[in-house]
Scaffold this motif. Structure first.
Motif, PDB file in Angstrom:
ATOM      1  N   ARG A   1     -67.760 -64.945  98.336  1.00 39.94           N
ATOM      2  CA  ARG A   1     -68.471 -66.121  97.845  1.00 39.94           C
ATOM      3  C   ARG A   1     -69.368 -66.730  98.921  1.00 39.94           C
ATOM      4  NH1 ARG A   1     -64.560 -69.794  95.093  1.00 39.94           N
ATOM      5  NH2 ARG A   1     -64.531 -67.961  93.807  1.00 39.94           N
ATOM      6  N   HIS A   2     -69.019 -66.595 100.174  1.00 45.46           N
ATOM      7  CA  HIS A   2     -69.766 -67.261 101.240  1.00 45.46           C
ATOM      8  C   HIS A   2     -70.375 -66.254 102.207  1.00 45.46           C
ATOM      9  CE1 HIS A   2     -68.422 -71.241 100.130  1.00 45.46           C
ATOM     10  NE2 HIS A   2     -67.213 -70.742  99.981  1.00 45.46           N
ATOM     11  N   ALA A   3     -71.547 -66.619 102.696  1.00 48.38           N
ATOM     12  CA  ALA A   3     -72.185 -65.854 103.762  1.00 48.38           C
ATOM     13  C   ALA A   3     -72.295 -66.782 104.958  1.00 48.38           C
ATOM     14  CB  ALA A   3     -73.567 -65.373 103.327  1.00 48.38           C
ATOM     15  N   SER A   4     -72.224 -66.223 106.152  1.00 49.20           N
ATOM     16  CA  SER A   4     -72.328 -67.050 107.345  1.00 49.20           C
ATOM     17  C   SER A   4     -72.974 -66.259 108.475  1.00 49.20           C
ATOM     18  CB  SER A   4     -70.950 -67.557 107.782  1.00 49.20           C
ATOM     19  OG  SER A   4     -70.118 -66.473 108.157  1.00 49.20           O
ATOM     20  N   LEU A   5     -73.412 -66.997 109.468  1.00 44.94           N
ATOM     21  CA  LEU A   5     -74.035 -66.419 110.646  1.00 44.94           C
ATOM     22  C   LEU A   5     -73.521 -67.174 111.856  1.00 44.94           C
ATOM     23  CD1 LEU A   5     -76.332 -64.623 111.941  1.00 44.94           C
ATOM     24  CD2 LEU A   5     -77.828 -66.590 111.585  1.00 44.94           C
TER      25      LEU A   5
ATOM     26  N   VAL B   1     -73.312 -71.674 107.467  1.00 50.43           N
ATOM     27  CA  VAL B   1     -72.485 -71.232 106.353  1.00 50.43           C
ATOM     28  C   VAL B   1     -73.078 -71.697 105.028  1.00 50.43           C
ATOM     29  CG1 VAL B   1     -70.141 -71.326 105.395  1.00 50.43           C
ATOM     30  CG2 VAL B   1     -70.474 -71.504 107.848  1.00 50.43           C
ATOM     31  N   THR B   2     -72.951 -70.859 103.990  1.00 54.41           N
ATOM     32  CA  THR B   2     -73.368 -71.277 102.651  1.00 54.41           C
ATOM     33  C   THR B   2     -72.422 -72.374 102.172  1.00 54.41           C
ATOM     34  OG1 THR B   2     -72.045 -69.496 101.699  1.00 54.41           O
ATOM     35  CG2 THR B   2     -74.397 -69.070 101.984  1.00 54.41           C
TER      36      THR B   2
ATOM     37  N   VAL C   1     -75.069 -75.109 105.776  1.00 53.76           N
ATOM     38  CA  VAL C   1     -74.291 -76.075 106.552  1.00 53.76           C
ATOM     39  C   VAL C   1     -74.021 -75.515 107.944  1.00 53.76           C
ATOM     40  CG1 VAL C   1     -72.107 -77.347 106.612  1.00 53.76           C
ATOM     41  CG2 VAL C   1     -73.189 -76.830 104.420  1.00 53.76           C
ATOM     42  N   ARG C   2     -74.212 -76.361 108.953  1.00 57.06           N
ATOM     43  CA  ARG C   2     -73.857 -75.965 110.321  1.00 57.06           C
ATOM     44  C   ARG C   2     -72.446 -76.472 110.590  1.00 57.06           C
ATOM     45  NH1 ARG C   2     -76.966 -78.408 115.112  1.00 57.06           N
ATOM     46  NH2 ARG C   2     -78.587 -78.265 113.560  1.00 57.06           N
ATOM     47  N   VAL C   3     -71.542 -75.549 110.922  1.00 51.48           N
ATOM     48  CA  VAL C   3     -70.142 -75.893 111.176  1.00 51.48           C
ATOM     49  C   VAL C   3     -69.837 -75.590 112.633  1.00 51.48           C
ATOM     50  CG1 VAL C   3     -67.751 -75.416 110.539  1.00 51.48           C
ATOM     51  CG2 VAL C   3     -69.534 -75.327 108.806  1.00 51.48           C
TER      52      VAL C   3
ATOM     53  N   ALA D   1     -59.317 -77.685 111.715  1.00 52.67           N
ATOM     54  CA  ALA D   1     -58.801 -77.362 110.386  1.00 52.67           C
ATOM     55  C   ALA D   1     -57.577 -76.450 110.497  1.00 52.67           C
ATOM     56  CB  ALA D   1     -59.881 -76.703 109.540  1.00 52.67           C
ATOM     57  N   LEU D   2     -57.636 -75.475 111.387  1.00 55.12           N
ATOM     58  CA  LEU D   2     -56.488 -74.586 111.591  1.00 55.12           C
ATOM     59  C   LEU D   2     -55.296 -75.344 112.167  1.00 55.12           C
ATOM     60  CD1 LEU D   2     -58.288 -71.408 112.945  1.00 55.12           C
ATOM     61  CD2 LEU D   2     -57.203 -71.710 110.711  1.00 55.12           C
TER      62      LEU D   2
END
Length: 106
Positions: A28-32, A40-41, A56-58, A66-67
């Protein structure tokens, strides 16, 4: 590559996944990877309507936090079972191709 180009690449990757029927589950998601974080999407936005400015920049620190929250929750129900090095290597091997469909090029 600058950030706007990176955002465009993430959108293009998400659209390719969607075209190949991958808009469910792990695909569902793509990221770089970007600097010390990721581009991230966003959740809940169909790939066909996604634009570069929606990406979104994470920060990696946010992921670590979060972990850490998840680990604290796990501690509330008991001591979590931690994998040793051999078990972790087995998991990594099993997930090596996770989310990759035949013919998909990185």
């Amino acid at each position: 590559m600058n950030e706007p180009e990176g955002r465009e690449r993430v959108v293009a990757a998400a659209r390719r996944l969607h075209e190949r029927g991958g808009e469910s589950g792990a695909l569902r998601h793509a990221s770089l990877r970007w600097g010390t974080g990721f581009l991230v999407t966003p959740s809940g936005l169909p790939c066909g309507r996604m634009r570069a400015e929606d990406i979104v920049r994470v920060a990696l620190a946010e992921r670590v936090e979060a972990l850490a929250r998840l680990y604290c929750r796990a501690l509330q129900v008991g001591e979590p079972v931690l994998l040793d090095e051999v078990e972790m290597a087995q998991v990594v091997e099993k997930f090596r191709a996770y989310g990759r469909q035949p013919g998909f090029r990185r």
